[in-house]
Design an enzyme around this catalytic site. Structure first.
Site, PDB file in Angstrom:
ATOM      1  N   GLU A 195       0.833  -1.213   0.000  1.00  8.50           N
ATOM      2  CA  GLU A 195       0.000   0.000   0.000  1.00  8.50           C
ATOM      3  C   GLU A 195       0.869   1.264   0.000  1.00  8.50           C
ATOM      4  O   GLU A 195       0.722   2.150   0.841  1.00  8.50           O
ATOM      5  CB  GLU A 195      -0.982  -0.019   1.182  1.00  8.50           C
ATOM      6  CG  GLU A 195      -1.943  -1.194   1.087  1.00  8.50           C
ATOM      7  CD  GLU A 195      -3.126  -1.151   2.056  1.00  8.50           C
ATOM      8  OE1 GLU A 195      -3.199  -0.243   2.894  1.00  8.50           O
ATOM      9  OE2 GLU A 195      -3.978  -2.051   1.950  1.00  8.50           O
ATOM     10  N   GLU A 329      -4.882  -8.728  -0.298  1.00  7.85           N
ATOM     11  CA  GLU A 329      -5.611  -8.410   0.940  1.00  7.85           C
ATOM     12  C   GLU A 329      -7.076  -8.274   0.582  1.00  7.85           C
ATOM     13  O   GLU A 329      -7.446  -7.402  -0.220  1.00  7.85           O
ATOM     14  CB  GLU A 329      -5.116  -7.103   1.582  1.00  7.85           C
ATOM     15  CG  GLU A 329      -3.809  -7.264   2.325  1.00  7.85           C
ATOM     16  CD  GLU A 329      -3.415  -6.032   3.138  1.00  7.85           C
ATOM     17  OE1 GLU A 329      -4.296  -5.346   3.683  1.00  7.85           O
ATOM     18  OE2 GLU A 329      -2.195  -5.766   3.207  1.00  7.85           O
TER      19      GLU A 329
HETATM   20  O1  AHR Z   1      -4.984  -6.007   7.127  1.00  9.37           O
HETATM   21  C1  AHR Z   1      -4.900  -4.863   7.885  1.00  9.37           C
HETATM   22  C2  AHR Z   1      -4.255  -3.704   7.138  1.00  9.37           C
HETATM   23  O2  AHR Z   1      -5.065  -3.327   6.059  1.00  9.37           O
HETATM   24  C3  AHR Z   1      -2.912  -3.977   6.506  1.00  9.37           C
HETATM   25  O3  AHR Z   1      -1.876  -3.838   7.407  1.00  9.37           O
HETATM   26  C4  AHR Z   1      -2.837  -2.929   5.443  1.00  9.37           C
HETATM   27  O4  AHR Z   1      -2.047  -3.326   4.348  1.00  9.37           O
HETATM   28  C5  AHR Z   1      -4.283  -2.706   5.062  1.00  9.37           C
HETATM   29  O5  AHR Z   1      -4.596  -1.378   5.004  1.00  9.37           O
END
Ligand code: AHR
Length: 525
Positions: A195, A329
């Protein structure tokens, strides 16, 4: 007395009829002779961040713990994860990854550092490279190492890669041996940041593209068995949504890739997307009804549009689909459980999450030509977890059960199917009533998954199978009393799969799908 009995009997019959009358037949056509792309097993990956009890307590209890463990890693968790045939685990973050410095997590004396993003607690670094590699070996998964591009340096990343993968006796490789691992480790997947448009350094796409090239060039894999074949996949940071800035991000990274030189390359870009309706007022994980069930499932279906949007951009630069879209994610993000540190992202996991997981996995499978990796967030005790622990106690969540039921889809070949998804309405929400995917595995079995989203009504299923002549069928279904049913440490099997009656007759698979359920059918030749 006889008359009384017959009244009761006809009453039961009536009750059965009125239920049956709400059960209309759903017809699905499958043609197993028209196989599509392989549904990569990497779609069923996990994400384990140093966050709350995701690692400490969830995976790592230390060798001196009374909780049964192997070299500090919980045996119960390992046994449960082995059942999922977890293909890869992404580690150490997430946002934590941009605070993580690998040297803090090796050797006999570990530095105690901070975890400012997640609960403002100390990070003991007792779970570092060796412990992570031991963990993934124990569960039979591949390591997906996420590099610190935010606060690290290319040199630090290069050194870590040399430490992990060099077979030659460099000083770093000797240090690895002195720390207990003479053999180099394979690193099959490497993330070039996390990110970077936000917690990973709030970079512009152009700035990130420059960083990506540098990390791709210098964070090299030296493992002798990864030079010609089994080459390491490098996943660059991709978009985090559908807004114009993320379209620009994908464009910029893809454009940079088309101008790649001999000295650097990537193999995929990531996509992060959580199911959240309002970040400032998140939905509760439990204690909800049909309204919130519909809201969350409607929101999760946005994944389809997002994947399509970024695939379309990628197709322009990469029509041969050399690069993968790695949804590394994804999952539901709810309000933190009462009484927990809000930064630990503790949430329960209900039947709704099982349905949500199936819907997302189905989307990934339908896009298998481009979506070749995905990692649910997160594996244990954090967000949409597979497993919850409380000291020595452990439970498997409804989401775990969907991943378990979907194991036969790993590396199976997608088989197209046709069906009318119908509609289920709740207030202003209009959702498909049904979702389904099918695949053929290496043994010639046909696997069909059907999700009945409708929380009230069962559906009579009739699958018309062409291009295969199955002779037997076994089926499992996951459902529960209510849409917000959960497993607890006192009642760990409230939501658990059970076998479902199904018949095969003249090329037709028939079954009754319970309301709010995920069912998987295995048809053998
Ligand atoms: O999964 C929790 C958080 O969500 C992670 O650390 C980040 O990459 C995302 O914003």
């Amino acid at each position: 007395m006889r008359r009384f009995l017959s009244v009761i009997a006809s009453g039961l019959l009536l009750a059965a009829c009125s239920r049956t009358s709400t059960t209309d037949t759903v017809t699905i056509s499958v043609d197993a002779s028209r196989p599509g792309p392989v549904i990569s097993r990497q779609l069923f990956g996990q994400f384990a961040e140093h966050l709350g009890h995701g690692i400490y307590g969830g995976v790592w209890v230390g060798p001196d713990s009374p909780i049964p463990n192997t070299r500090g890693i919980r045996n119960d968790v390992v046994a449960a994860l082995r059942e999922l045939k977890v293909p890869n685990v992404r580690w150490p973050g997430g946002c934590f990854g941009d605070y993580a410095h690998w040297r803090n997590g090796i050797g006999p004396k570990r530095a105690v550092t901070l975890n400012p993003d997640w609960g403002g607690v100390t990070e003991p670094n007792t779970f570092g490279t060796h412990e992570f590699m031991d963990f993934v070996e124990q569960i039979g998964a591949a390591p997906y190492i996420s590099l610190n591009v935010g606060s690290g340096t290319p040199q630090e990343a290069a050194d870590w890669m040399e430490y992990m993968t060099s077979a030659l006796p460099t000083t770093l490789a000797q240090e690895r041996a002195a720390n207990g691992h003479a053999e180099p480790w394979q690193v099959p997947i490497l993330g070039l940041g996390n990110e970077s448009w936000d917690c990973g350094g709030n970079m512009t796409p152009e700035y990130y593209a420059s960083q990506m090239k540098i990390y791709s060039r210098f964070a090299r894999n030296y493992h002798p068995q990864q030079q010609q074949a089994n080459k390491m996949l490098r996943i660059a940071v991709g978009p985090g949504g559908g807004e114009p800035r993320f379209a620009e991000w994908t464009e910029t990274v893809m454009k940079a890739w088309t101008n790649r030189k001999w000295s650097w390359d990537i193999d995929g870009i990531s996509l992060h997307h959580y199911t959240v309706i309002d970040w400032d007022k998140k939905h509760a994980a439990t204690g909800f009804g049909a309204k919130e069930y519909a809201e969350i499932l409607d929101a999760t279906l946005q994944m389809e549009g997002l994947v399509t949007q970024h695939e379309t951009i990628m197709d322009r630069y990469d029509p041969q689909r050399k690069l993968a879209l790695a949804v590394d994610e994804w999952g539901a993000w709810y309000a933190p459980a009462a009484g927990t540190n809000p930064g630990f992202l503790v949430q329960q996991n209900s039947l709704r999450d099982a349905v949500l997981a199936a819907l997302n996995l189905n989307i990934f499978a339908r896009h298998a030509q481009r979506v070749r990796m995905a990692n649910i967030a997160q594996m244990i005790n954090v967000l949409q977890a597979m497993i919850l622990t409380d000291n020595e106690k452990m439970l498997l969540t409804p989401t775990y059960h969907v991943f378990r039921m979907y194991v036969p889809f790993q590396d199976a070949t997608f088989v197209p199917l046709k069906f009318n998804a119908g509609e289920w309405r709740q207030g202003s929400h209009r959702l498909p009533r049904l979702d389904a995917i099918a695949a053929k595995d290496a043994a010639g079995r046909l696997i069909v998954s059907v999700t009945n989203i409708d929380p009230e009504h069962p559906a009579t299923l009739d699958v018309d199978v062409a291009g295969a002549t199955p002779t037997s069928v076994v089926a499992q279904t996951l459902t529960a009393e209510k849409v917000d049913s959960i497993n607890t440490f006192d009642a760990p099997d409230a939501v658990a799969p059970r076998s479902l009656e199904a018949t095969l007759d003249a090329g037709h698979l028939r079954a009754t799908l319970p309301p709010r359920s995920v069912s998987v059918f295995t048809l053998s030749p």
